[in-house]
Design an enzyme around this catalytic site. Structure first.
Site, PDB file in Angstrom:
ATOM      1  N   ASP A 241       0.908  -1.156  -0.076  1.00 27.59           N
ATOM      2  CA  ASP A 241      -0.013   0.125   0.131  1.00 27.59           C
ATOM      3  C   ASP A 241       1.005   1.013  -0.100  1.00 27.59           C
ATOM      4  O   ASP A 241       1.790   1.245   0.277  1.00 27.59           O
ATOM      5  CB  ASP A 241      -0.787  -0.101   1.283  1.00 27.59           C
TER       6      ASP A 241
ATOM      7  N   GLU B 135     -17.314   9.978   4.770  1.00 29.24           N
ATOM      8  CA  GLU B 135     -16.742   8.490   5.068  1.00 29.24           C
ATOM      9  C   GLU B 135     -15.916   8.269   3.761  1.00 29.24           C
ATOM     10  O   GLU B 135     -16.238   8.272   2.785  1.00 29.24           O
ATOM     11  CB  GLU B 135     -18.085   7.652   5.127  1.00 29.24           C
TER      12      GLU B 135
END
Length: 695
Positions: free
Chosen positions: A240, A450
């Site tokens: 990542d 979100e």
């Protein structure tokens, strides 16, 4: 498809001609070209979560959680095939113009098959929900659709984030997710195992967090022992973004960047999204890595590029023109996906709206005329957005209905105009409501509220939610609208569980993609019968849940939650009624059931099969999903037989050591239209077929 061994041979021959410095340079996500070997630059970072993302115009499908709500494996694969076509179309055209920038390659870092175990997690809407079987089935089909079955791979999929990643976002760079062997192998790993073994996913991305003490992108347990040795993964691993830097800056498992690079490479992380592998030659000079390790990672990377046909002159996908992007046909698929994904949570009979009895509709709310409410995160840019207001207005115009509009409230701030007073659009919203026959309140969230840490711009904690309530500004709006006493339909755009005031009806749209407004109008007025189902449990309050940082599955998701849900996993209403009977099992792999439309409106439904081991101490307390299938469109009175493939893990349990075993021969099987729980029966009045079987 080109044999991997052949592609690896080609990669070996090419890499053998490189210097050590050149090999090390190819382990960066932004790999430079090597002109003397005819190797162009390649950027490994591209996104395709629900459409080709971040690279200009592309078809925008519903966010991943909305795709999960369709409970439709075949359609999931079809959508991924469209995404791969558009990815190739854009790659072919851009590469021909020398554009090899970020988000321009064919290695798509999708799907996200983490388990959405806690509704507070901001990135949960990137996933396929809370259930390992649903996540595995949809993940496998998305990967197959993306990679294709031609001579070469159409695109390379990436299963992420390996593993045990679902918040909190704010502390993900230093957090240690502690999960016991049972939870690891029962909940967190099955979808990844299916992606590797069934879908032959080409890439796996590590997570930011540690897992039981080891940083995920440098975990011997995950990357070597499990992924490669146990599951036989042959593709490449990518970190990542800037996760390897966390080894020495946050996790503190190493002291320097070269040490971090060495730990990741040693355990099988081939490509670094970030800049830590810029220190790879230092790691070599310090004796922390060998040239053989660098060569191995480089060969894995070039094996993928050969499998994609990037050095071939006979790749069938090279002929896909740019005009295959953003087509009418693809737009029709996006509309169908939006229609299938919407979930009707409550309806007192007001829906579908009767156009001949309505003169004026008030469309009110911060998400009514809002493109971000359609998109979700990791999205492309559509040329065809239809907001909720636009969709309703277009449909209403055909029926001679007037539409009044007010934003009503800010998404989360207490006012819209900086110089205004709090609730400065509330009076306008009430005026619209008072002058209308019915109110459509478009509330909820978007990806600025979100989402991923660093991507959100709100007052929340790193993109996570503090609770399951609407922001206060929208609660004030809903209170005012409900106080008018006018018929009220609440339309919720969100990617996760919320507890929203209901009104006369409540429809969950998720983030429905470019055609969201058209699909919403069709559902509200009954042209389309809603058929989506919840891929997550909706809870009353976060007070019903364990601490956010607790990764034990105790009292989490429908399989282990011991309270009463607001809306259960697998739930969703229709404008018609269905019955299911004639259950027939062909164990261990198949079920068949007859479904009849017993109402007076055409519609589709979802058949769900659950199983429970009543004697094993290792079984979850509630029946677990083992198979599902969507019916075709059934006319009133029509019956069809539905074949439901059962997951390979069906009729097994996972013991405390993490071993999947058959523990006892007697199983309870439930098949029908909903989960076999008391809350589903209470909300729908429908009970599943139940039988006991001996294996």
């Amino acid at each position: 498809m080109i044999d991997r061994a052949q592609a690896r041979t080609w990669a070996h021959e090419l890499v053998s001609k490189m210097t050590l410095e050149e090999k090390a340079s190819q382990l960066r996500y932004d790999a430079p070209g090597i002109p003397r070997l005819g190797i162009p630059a390649y950027n490994w970072w591209n996104e395709a979560l629900h459409g080709v993302a971040r690279a200009g115009t592309a078809t925008v499908f519903p966010q991943a959680i909305g795709l999960a709500a369709m409970f439709d494996e075949d359609f999931q694969q079809r959508i991924a095939e469209v995404i791969a076509t558009e990815g190739r179309a854009k790659y072919n055209g851009q590469a021909a113009h020398g554009d090899r920038d970020i988000y321009k390659g064919l290695t798509f870092w999708s799907p996200n098959i983490n388990i959405f175990r806690d509704p507070r997690w901001g990135r949960g809407h990137e996933t396929y929900g809370e259930d390992p079987v649903l996540t595995a089935r949809l993940g496998v089909r998305f990967i197959k659709g993306l990679q294709g079955d031609g001579k070469y791979m159409k695109a390379a999929a990436c299963a992420k984030h390996f593993a045990v990643h679902s918040g909190p976002e704010k502390i993900r760079h230093e957090f240690d997710a502690q999960a016991n062997p049972k939870d690891m192998n029962e909940t967190y790993l099955p979808a990844f195992e299916a992606a590797v073994k069934e879908a032959k996913v080409e890439s796996v991305m590590g997570a930011y967090n540690r897992v039981n003490g080891e940083p995920a992108c440098g975990s011997k347990t995950l990357l070597r022992d499990t992924l490669r040795d146990k599951w036989g993964f042959e593709g490449h691993v990518v970190s990542d973004c800037w996760a390897i830097r966390d080894f020495h800056t946050n996790h503190m498992v190493t002291s320097t960047a070269p040490e971090s690079a060495a730990l990741a490479l040693e355990n099988g992380c081939d490509i670094n999204c970030g800049n830590t592998y810029l220190h790879m030659l230092e790691a070599y000079q310090e004796g922390l890595v060998t040239e053989e390790q660098i060569t191995e990672a480089c060969e894995r990377a070039f094996t993928t590029r050969y499998l994609l046909g990037l050095f071939a002159d006979d790749c069938e996908y090279d002929a896909i023109p740019y005009t295959e992007c953003d087509t009418d046909a693809h737009a029709a698929v996006a509309l169908e996906a939006a229609e299938k994904s919407m979930v009707l949570l409550h309806n007192d009979g007001i829906l579908p709206l009767k156009a001949d009895g309505i003169k004026t509709i008030a469309v009110i709310g911060p998400n009514a005329d809002c493109v971000p409410a359609l998109e979700g995160n990791y999205c492309g840019t559509s040329s065809r957005y239809v907001t909720f207001l636009q969709g309703i207005r277009a449909y209403a115009a055909e029926k001679g209905i007037r539409v009044l509009y007010s934003k009503g409230a800010s998404l989360f701030q207490d006012r819209i105009e900086n110089l205004g007073r709090p609730d400065d659009r509330l009076a306008e919203a009430v005026l619209c409501a008072e002058n209308a026959d019915v109110i459509i309140a478009c509330v909820g969230l978007d990806a600025t509220l979100e989402g991923e840490e660093g991507d959100t711009g709100n007052s929340y904690e790193g993109g996570d939610k503090p609770n399951l309530l609407l922001p206060e500004s929208q609660r004030h709006l809903m209170d005012a609208l409900m106080a008018t006493g006018k018929p009220l339909v609440t339309v919720v755009a969100a990617g996760s569980a919320l507890n929203v005031p209901t009104g006369n009806a409540q429809l969950l749209t998720w983030y429905p993609g470019q055609a969201g407004g058209t699909a919403l109008a069709e559902v509200l007025f009954g042209k389309v019968n809603p058929s989506g189902r919840l891929p997550v449990t909706f809870y009353e309050t976060v007070d019903d849940l364990p601490d956010f940082t607790d990764y034990s599955m105790v009292n989490r998701t429908y399989r282990y939650f011991m309270g009463k849900p607001l809306y259960p996993f697998g739930y969703g209403l229709s404008y018609t009624t269905f019955s299911a009977d004639g259950l027939r099992l062909e164990l261990p792999g198949k079920a068949e059931i007859a479904v009849t439309n017993t109402g007076d409106v055409a519609g589709e439904t979802v058949v769900q099969v659950y199983a429970k081991n009543p004697t094993s101490k290792f079984a979850p307390p509630h029946p677990v999903l083992i198979g599902f299938a969507r019916t075709k469109l059934l006319q009133p009175g029509e019956t069809c037989k539905v074949a439901i493939p059962l997951d390979s893990t069906a009729f097994t349990v996972v013991n405390d050591e993490g071993e999947r075993i058959q523990d006892g021969s007697k199983w309870e099987v439930y098949a029908g239209l909903y989960q076999p729980d008391e809350r589903s029966k209470e909300l729908t009045g429908v009970e599943p077929i139940a039988m006991t079987v001996e294996l």
